[in-house]
Design a protein around this motif. Sequence first.
Motif, PDB file in Angstrom:
ATOM      1  N   GLN A  82       9.695  11.422   7.959  1.00 23.40           N
ATOM      2  CA  GLN A  82       8.440  10.797   8.353  1.00 23.40           C
ATOM      3  C   GLN A  82       7.589  10.634   7.107  1.00 23.40           C
ATOM      4  O   GLN A  82       7.321  11.606   6.396  1.00 23.40           O
ATOM      5  N   MET A  83       7.180   9.401   6.862  1.00 27.94           N
ATOM      6  CA  MET A  83       6.420   9.083   5.659  1.00 27.94           C
ATOM      7  C   MET A  83       5.051   8.564   6.067  1.00 27.94           C
ATOM      8  O   MET A  83       4.954   7.591   6.820  1.00 27.94           O
ATOM      9  N   ALA A  84       4.024   9.220   5.572  1.00 31.39           N
ATOM     10  CA  ALA A  84       2.652   8.830   5.898  1.00 31.39           C
ATOM     11  C   ALA A  84       1.863   8.591   4.617  1.00 31.39           C
ATOM     12  O   ALA A  84       2.269   9.028   3.531  1.00 31.39           O
ATOM     13  N   ARG A  85       0.745   7.908   4.758  1.00 34.41           N
ATOM     14  CA  ARG A  85      -0.135   7.599   3.603  1.00 34.41           C
ATOM     15  C   ARG A  85       0.706   7.048   2.453  1.00 34.41           C
ATOM     16  O   ARG A  85       0.603   7.493   1.308  1.00 34.41           O
ATOM     17  N   LEU A  86       1.513   6.074   2.772  1.00 39.77           N
ATOM     18  CA  LEU A  86       2.433   5.510   1.780  1.00 39.77           C
ATOM     19  C   LEU A  86       1.681   4.814   0.655  1.00 39.77           C
ATOM     20  O   LEU A  86       0.607   4.223   0.864  1.00 39.77           O
ATOM     21  N   LYS A  87       2.280   4.909  -0.530  1.00 41.07           N
ATOM     22  CA  LYS A  87       1.705   4.318  -1.732  1.00 41.07           C
ATOM     23  C   LYS A  87       2.680   3.296  -2.306  1.00 41.07           C
ATOM     24  O   LYS A  87       3.888   3.410  -2.078  1.00 41.07           O
ATOM     25  N   PRO A  88       2.206   2.341  -3.078  1.00 41.79           N
ATOM     26  CA  PRO A  88       3.127   1.375  -3.696  1.00 41.79           C
ATOM     27  C   PRO A  88       4.221   2.061  -4.522  1.00 41.79           C
ATOM     28  O   PRO A  88       5.353   1.571  -4.567  1.00 41.79           O
ATOM     29  N   GLU A  89       3.897   3.181  -5.132  1.00 44.36           N
ATOM     30  CA  GLU A  89       4.904   3.886  -5.945  1.00 44.36           C
ATOM     31  C   GLU A  89       5.984   4.560  -5.094  1.00 44.36           C
ATOM     32  O   GLU A  89       6.954   5.087  -5.640  1.00 44.36           O
ATOM     33  N   ASP A  90       5.844   4.532  -3.783  1.00 40.83           N
ATOM     34  CA  ASP A  90       6.909   5.026  -2.903  1.00 40.83           C
ATOM     35  C   ASP A  90       7.979   3.966  -2.671  1.00 40.83           C
ATOM     36  O   ASP A  90       9.013   4.238  -2.033  1.00 40.83           O
ATOM     37  N   THR A  91       7.736   2.754  -3.153  1.00 40.14           N
ATOM     38  CA  THR A  91       8.710   1.677  -2.994  1.00 40.14           C
ATOM     39  C   THR A  91      10.018   2.033  -3.682  1.00 40.14           C
ATOM     40  O   THR A  91      10.040   2.380  -4.866  1.00 40.14           O
ATOM     41  N   VAL A 121      12.573   0.582   1.289  1.00 38.10           N
ATOM     42  CA  VAL A 121      11.182   0.787   1.701  1.00 38.10           C
ATOM     43  C   VAL A 121      10.302   0.103   0.672  1.00 38.10           C
ATOM     44  O   VAL A 121      10.401   0.384  -0.527  1.00 38.10           O
ATOM     45  N   THR A 122       9.470  -0.813   1.129  1.00 36.36           N
ATOM     46  CA  THR A 122       8.567  -1.530   0.247  1.00 36.36           C
ATOM     47  C   THR A 122       7.134  -1.328   0.727  1.00 36.36           C
ATOM     48  O   THR A 122       6.833  -1.620   1.894  1.00 36.36           O
ATOM     49  N   VAL A 123       6.291  -0.840  -0.176  1.00 39.20           N
ATOM     50  CA  VAL A 123       4.897  -0.585   0.162  1.00 39.20           C
ATOM     51  C   VAL A 123       4.033  -1.555  -0.633  1.00 39.20           C
ATOM     52  O   VAL A 123       4.026  -1.522  -1.872  1.00 39.20           O
ATOM     53  N   SER A 124       3.323  -2.406   0.066  1.00 38.00           N
ATOM     54  CA  SER A 124       2.491  -3.397  -0.605  1.00 38.00           C
ATOM     55  C   SER A 124       1.092  -2.830  -0.850  1.00 38.00           C
ATOM     56  O   SER A 124       0.574  -2.046  -0.056  1.00 38.00           O
ATOM     57  N   SER A 125       0.492  -3.272  -1.936  1.00 37.77           N
ATOM     58  CA  SER A 125      -0.834  -2.767  -2.293  1.00 37.77           C
ATOM     59  C   SER A 125      -1.933  -3.631  -1.685  1.00 37.77           C
ATOM     60  O   SER A 125      -1.687  -4.693  -1.152  1.00 37.77           O
TER      61      SER A 125
END
Length: 125
Positions: A82-91, A121-125
Motif C-alpha cells: 500500500q503506497m500513500a502520499r506518493l511523490k514523483p520520485e516514487d516513479t 508506477v508513475t507519479v505525476s507532479s
Amino acid sequence: QVQLVESGGGLVEAGGSLTLSCAASGRTVSRYGMGWFRQVPGKERDFVASISWDSRITYYADSVKGRFTISRDNAKNTMYLQMARLKPEDTAVYYCAADTTARLGTVVAGLYDNWGQGTQVTVSS
C-alpha cells in the motif's frame, strides 16, 4: 518454481495512493520471506520493503517509511504494497520477490530467487 505476478500499477498524481499486489502460483509462498523492490532506467534495483513469512517482521527503506505498508495474505498466496502520499520520485517499475531459502525478508536483492515481471508506477507532479 514460484511464479510471481504484480498488478495494481498505474499513473497517479502526487499525494495520491496505489496498492500493488503480488500473486504467487506454482508453490505456496507462505513459508518464505518476500519483498518489494523498484527500479528506474539506468539505475540499480532498490529495496523498498520486506516481510517475514508470518508478517511479524517488516523492513522499509527510509525513503518510504511512514508512507508505504507491506502486508501479505498467506491464504491467498498474495503480498501487497500500500503506497500513500506518493511523490514523483516514487516513479519506477516495482518488482515483487520471494526468497525460498529463508523465512525472513531481506533487503538484499541478490538473495531473492524468484521475481515478478514488474509493474510500472508513475507519479505525476
